[in-house]
Motif scaffolding. Structure first.
Motif, PDB file in Angstrom:
ATOM      1  N   ASN A  56      73.457  16.594  74.728  1.00  0.00           N
ATOM      2  CA  ASN A  56      73.454  16.728  73.270  1.00  0.00           C
ATOM      3  C   ASN A  56      72.487  15.758  72.600  1.00  0.00           C
ATOM      4  O   ASN A  56      72.141  15.929  71.432  1.00  0.00           O
ATOM      5  N   ALA A  57      72.005  14.746  73.340  1.00  0.00           N
ATOM      6  CA  ALA A  57      71.147  13.716  72.745  1.00  0.00           C
ATOM      7  C   ALA A  57      69.750  13.631  73.344  1.00  0.00           C
ATOM      8  O   ALA A  57      68.835  13.122  72.679  1.00  0.00           O
ATOM      9  N   ALA A  58      69.558  14.114  74.568  1.00  0.00           N
ATOM     10  CA  ALA A  58      68.283  13.860  75.241  1.00  0.00           C
ATOM     11  C   ALA A  58      68.044  14.824  76.402  1.00  0.00           C
ATOM     12  O   ALA A  58      68.965  15.493  76.886  1.00  0.00           O
ATOM     13  N   LEU A  59      66.785  14.825  76.836  1.00  0.00           N
ATOM     14  CA  LEU A  59      66.426  15.444  78.110  1.00  0.00           C
ATOM     15  C   LEU A  59      66.325  14.332  79.138  1.00  0.00           C
ATOM     16  O   LEU A  59      65.587  13.358  78.953  1.00  0.00           O
ATOM     17  N   ILE A  60      67.086  14.453  80.207  1.00  0.00           N
ATOM     18  CA  ILE A  60      66.997  13.520  81.323  1.00  0.00           C
ATOM     19  C   ILE A  60      66.281  14.251  82.454  1.00  0.00           C
ATOM     20  O   ILE A  60      66.777  15.263  82.960  1.00  0.00           O
ATOM     21  N   HIS A  61      65.107  13.758  82.825  1.00  0.00           N
ATOM     22  CA  HIS A  61      64.299  14.412  83.848  1.00  0.00           C
ATOM     23  C   HIS A  61      64.206  13.505  85.071  1.00  0.00           C
ATOM     24  O   HIS A  61      63.651  12.408  85.004  1.00  0.00           O
ATOM     25  N   LEU A  62      64.763  13.960  86.176  1.00  0.00           N
ATOM     26  CA  LEU A  62      64.599  13.286  87.462  1.00  0.00           C
ATOM     27  C   LEU A  62      63.497  13.999  88.205  1.00  0.00           C
ATOM     28  O   LEU A  62      63.639  15.161  88.592  1.00  0.00           O
ATOM     29  N   ASP A  63      62.380  13.309  88.373  1.00  0.00           N
ATOM     30  CA  ASP A  63      61.157  13.907  88.908  1.00  0.00           C
ATOM     31  C   ASP A  63      60.931  13.417  90.329  1.00  0.00           C
ATOM     32  O   ASP A  63      60.772  12.220  90.563  1.00  0.00           O
ATOM     33  N   GLY A  64      60.914  14.336  91.286  1.00  0.00           N
ATOM     34  CA  GLY A  64      60.600  13.997  92.664  1.00  0.00           C
ATOM     35  C   GLY A  64      59.152  14.301  92.958  1.00  0.00           C
ATOM     36  O   GLY A  64      58.590  15.283  92.465  1.00  0.00           O
ATOM     37  N   LEU A  77      64.230  11.279  77.437  1.00  0.00           N
ATOM     38  CA  LEU A  77      63.549  11.560  76.178  1.00  0.00           C
ATOM     39  C   LEU A  77      64.572  12.026  75.153  1.00  0.00           C
ATOM     40  O   LEU A  77      65.151  13.111  75.289  1.00  0.00           O
ATOM     41  N   SER A  78      64.812  11.203  74.140  1.00  0.00           N
ATOM     42  CA  SER A  78      65.760  11.592  73.098  1.00  0.00           C
ATOM     43  C   SER A  78      65.111  12.617  72.182  1.00  0.00           C
ATOM     44  O   SER A  78      63.905  12.568  71.919  1.00  0.00           O
ATOM     45  N   TYR A  79      65.909  13.548  71.686  1.00  0.00           N
ATOM     46  CA  TYR A  79      65.385  14.565  70.764  1.00  0.00           C
ATOM     47  C   TYR A  79      64.951  13.934  69.439  1.00  0.00           C
ATOM     48  O   TYR A  79      64.014  14.409  68.805  1.00  0.00           O
ATOM     49  N   ALA A  80      65.617  12.851  69.034  1.00  0.00           N
ATOM     50  CA  ALA A  80      65.313  12.210  67.755  1.00  0.00           C
ATOM     51  C   ALA A  80      63.940  11.560  67.754  1.00  0.00           C
ATOM     52  O   ALA A  80      63.210  11.616  66.764  1.00  0.00           O
ATOM     53  N   LYS A  81      63.563  10.944  68.878  1.00  0.00           N
ATOM     54  CA  LYS A  81      62.290  10.215  68.948  1.00  0.00           C
ATOM     55  C   LYS A  81      61.181  11.025  69.606  1.00  0.00           C
ATOM     56  O   LYS A  81      60.004  10.627  69.537  1.00  0.00           O
ATOM     57  N   ASN A  82      61.532  12.113  70.243  1.00  0.00           N
ATOM     58  CA  ASN A  82      60.542  12.945  70.935  1.00  0.00           C
ATOM     59  C   ASN A  82      60.754  14.407  70.543  1.00  0.00           C
ATOM     60  O   ASN A  82      61.342  15.187  71.303  1.00  0.00           O
ATOM     61  N   PRO A  83      60.302  14.782  69.354  1.00  0.00           N
ATOM     62  CA  PRO A  83      60.551  16.147  68.871  1.00  0.00           C
ATOM     63  C   PRO A  83      60.027  17.211  69.831  1.00  0.00           C
ATOM     64  O   PRO A  83      58.957  17.052  70.439  1.00  0.00           O
ATOM     65  N   ILE A  84      60.797  18.266  69.987  1.00  0.00           N
ATOM     66  CA  ILE A  84      60.398  19.390  70.830  1.00  0.00           C
ATOM     67  C   ILE A  84      59.550  20.355  70.010  1.00  0.00           C
ATOM     68  O   ILE A  84      59.891  20.692  68.883  1.00  0.00           O
ATOM     69  N   GLY A 106      57.634  14.628  73.812  1.00  0.00           N
ATOM     70  CA  GLY A 106      57.127  13.294  74.132  1.00  0.00           C
ATOM     71  C   GLY A 106      55.698  13.291  74.605  1.00  0.00           C
ATOM     72  O   GLY A 106      55.315  12.457  75.435  1.00  0.00           O
ATOM     73  N   GLY A 107      54.906  14.227  74.102  1.00  0.00           N
ATOM     74  CA  GLY A 107      53.504  14.304  74.494  1.00  0.00           C
ATOM     75  C   GLY A 107      53.269  14.951  75.846  1.00  0.00           C
ATOM     76  O   GLY A 107      52.130  15.013  76.315  1.00  0.00           O
ATOM     77  N   THR A 108      54.323  15.436  76.486  1.00  0.00           N
ATOM     78  CA  THR A 108      54.220  16.056  77.803  1.00  0.00           C
ATOM     79  C   THR A 108      54.516  17.545  77.721  1.00  0.00           C
ATOM     80  O   THR A 108      55.467  17.951  77.057  1.00  0.00           O
ATOM     81  N   LEU A 129      66.672  25.152  72.360  1.00  0.00           N
ATOM     82  CA  LEU A 129      65.498  24.295  72.193  1.00  0.00           C
ATOM     83  C   LEU A 129      64.669  24.719  70.990  1.00  0.00           C
ATOM     84  O   LEU A 129      64.136  23.872  70.256  1.00  0.00           O
ATOM     85  N   PHE A 130      64.550  26.023  70.781  1.00  0.00           N
ATOM     86  CA  PHE A 130      63.795  26.516  69.631  1.00  0.00           C
ATOM     87  C   PHE A 130      64.460  26.064  68.329  1.00  0.00           C
ATOM     88  O   PHE A 130      63.788  25.621  67.399  1.00  0.00           O
ATOM     89  N   ARG A 131      65.790  26.162  68.272  1.00  0.00           N
ATOM     90  CA  ARG A 131      66.502  25.761  67.056  1.00  0.00           C
ATOM     91  C   ARG A 131      66.391  24.257  66.833  1.00  0.00           C
ATOM     92  O   ARG A 131      66.224  23.803  65.694  1.00  0.00           O
ATOM     93  N   ILE A 132      66.479  23.468  67.907  1.00  0.00           N
ATOM     94  CA  ILE A 132      66.312  22.019  67.781  1.00  0.00           C
ATOM     95  C   ILE A 132      64.927  21.690  67.254  1.00  0.00           C
ATOM     96  O   ILE A 132      64.754  20.809  66.407  1.00  0.00           O
ATOM     97  N   SER A 133      63.914  22.411  67.730  1.00  0.00           N
ATOM     98  CA  SER A 133      62.544  22.175  67.258  1.00  0.00           C
ATOM     99  C   SER A 133      62.428  22.469  65.768  1.00  0.00           C
ATOM    100  O   SER A 133      61.722  21.754  65.035  1.00  0.00           O
ATOM    101  N   GLU A 134      63.109  23.518  65.295  1.00  0.00           N
ATOM    102  CA  GLU A 134      63.087  23.844  63.866  1.00  0.00           C
ATOM    103  C   GLU A 134      63.771  22.755  63.038  1.00  0.00           C
ATOM    104  O   GLU A 134      63.266  22.341  61.985  1.00  0.00           O
ATOM    105  N   ILE A 135      64.929  22.310  63.497  1.00  0.00           N
ATOM    106  CA  ILE A 135      65.691  21.300  62.760  1.00  0.00           C
ATOM    107  C   ILE A 135      64.909  20.000  62.653  1.00  0.00           C
ATOM    108  O   ILE A 135      64.804  19.397  61.569  1.00  0.00           O
ATOM    109  N   THR A 136      64.349  19.525  63.762  1.00  0.00           N
ATOM    110  CA  THR A 136      63.619  18.258  63.744  1.00  0.00           C
ATOM    111  C   THR A 136      62.354  18.361  62.904  1.00  0.00           C
ATOM    112  O   THR A 136      61.983  17.398  62.215  1.00  0.00           O
ATOM    113  N   ALA A 137      61.698  19.513  62.922  1.00  0.00           N
ATOM    114  CA  ALA A 137      60.499  19.694  62.093  1.00  0.00           C
ATOM    115  C   ALA A 137      60.864  19.662  60.610  1.00  0.00           C
ATOM    116  O   ALA A 137      60.191  19.006  59.800  1.00  0.00           O
TER     117      ALA A 137
END
Length: 204
Positions: A56-64, A77-84, A106-108, A129-137
């Motif tokens: 509900n707060a962030a994307l947690i990416h474990l990258d191998g 990457l929190s949604y608040a500081k890294n808009p989608i 987050g630029g990625t 994700l689309f709705r979150i992007s609209e809200i943050t914008a």
């Protein structure tokens, strides 16, 4: 051994599966969720080398680095500081094994391959994700308008009727009031918890 290397080379090992809610505690990402702060997993994609955990707060990416390596890189990457932005869903063709959900955060640029059998679940993630992007914008625009209005108001209040600067004490009071007003605006327009969005769209 050759089969695993061939799968890496062909990219087949990177096709993810959507993990069921009852199995969230069996994946590594769960160890990095801030359960103590009421953070909750809403969607989780796991491949042989990566985990994409949407809370509900962030994307947690474990990258191998590869399916053969045990080294992992953790990104949070929190949604608040890294808009989608730029959310896309690419469905499978006739011979394709996978679908892709793509977005920038987050630029990625993220492009996550998921087995096509999970299309219905990934559609729900796409909507979220689309709705979150609209809200943050929308919130970013509102916050910028609030800051501009505050700046104009502060400049106007900071001068008396003759147009000369007010005494230092008066300006201090204005500055303190402005800071408090801006803090309230940030609380209103910087959303950190998107539980309501995920609750609405995620059905897996």
């Amino acid at each position: 051994m050759f089969g695993k290397l061939a799968a890496d080379a062909l990219g087949l090992s990177d096709i993810g599966s959507v993990i069921k809610q009852e199995d969230y505690n069996k994946v590594d990402s769960d160890d990095y969720v801030m359960h103590e702060d009421q953070e909750k997993i809403y969607f989780l994609i796991k491949s042989k080398k990566d985990e994409y955990c949407f809370t509900n707060a962030a994307l947690i990416h474990l990258d191998g680095t590869s399916a053969m390596s045990k080294k992992r890189m953790l990104r949070r990457l929190s949604y608040a500081k890294n808009p989608i932005t730029e959310v896309y869903l690419e469905t499978a063709g006739t011979v394709d094994m996978d679908i892709e959900i793509k977005f920038v955060m987050g630029g990625t640029q993220y492009s996550i391959d998921v087995h096509k059998k999970h299309i219905e679940e990934v559609k729900d993630l796409y909507k979220s994700l689309f709705r979150i992007s609209e809200i943050t914008a929308d919130n970013a625009i509102s916050l910028e308008h609030a800051r501009t209005s505050l700046e104009h108001a502060t400049q106007a209040i900071g001068r008396n009727s003759s147009g000369t600067p007010t005494p230092a004490e008066s300006f201090k009071d204005v500055a303190q009031a402005a800071n408090g007003w801006l803090a309230n605006a940030q609380k209103l327009y910087v959303q950190k918890d998107f539980s309501a969005v995920f609750d609405r769209y995620i059905h897996n």
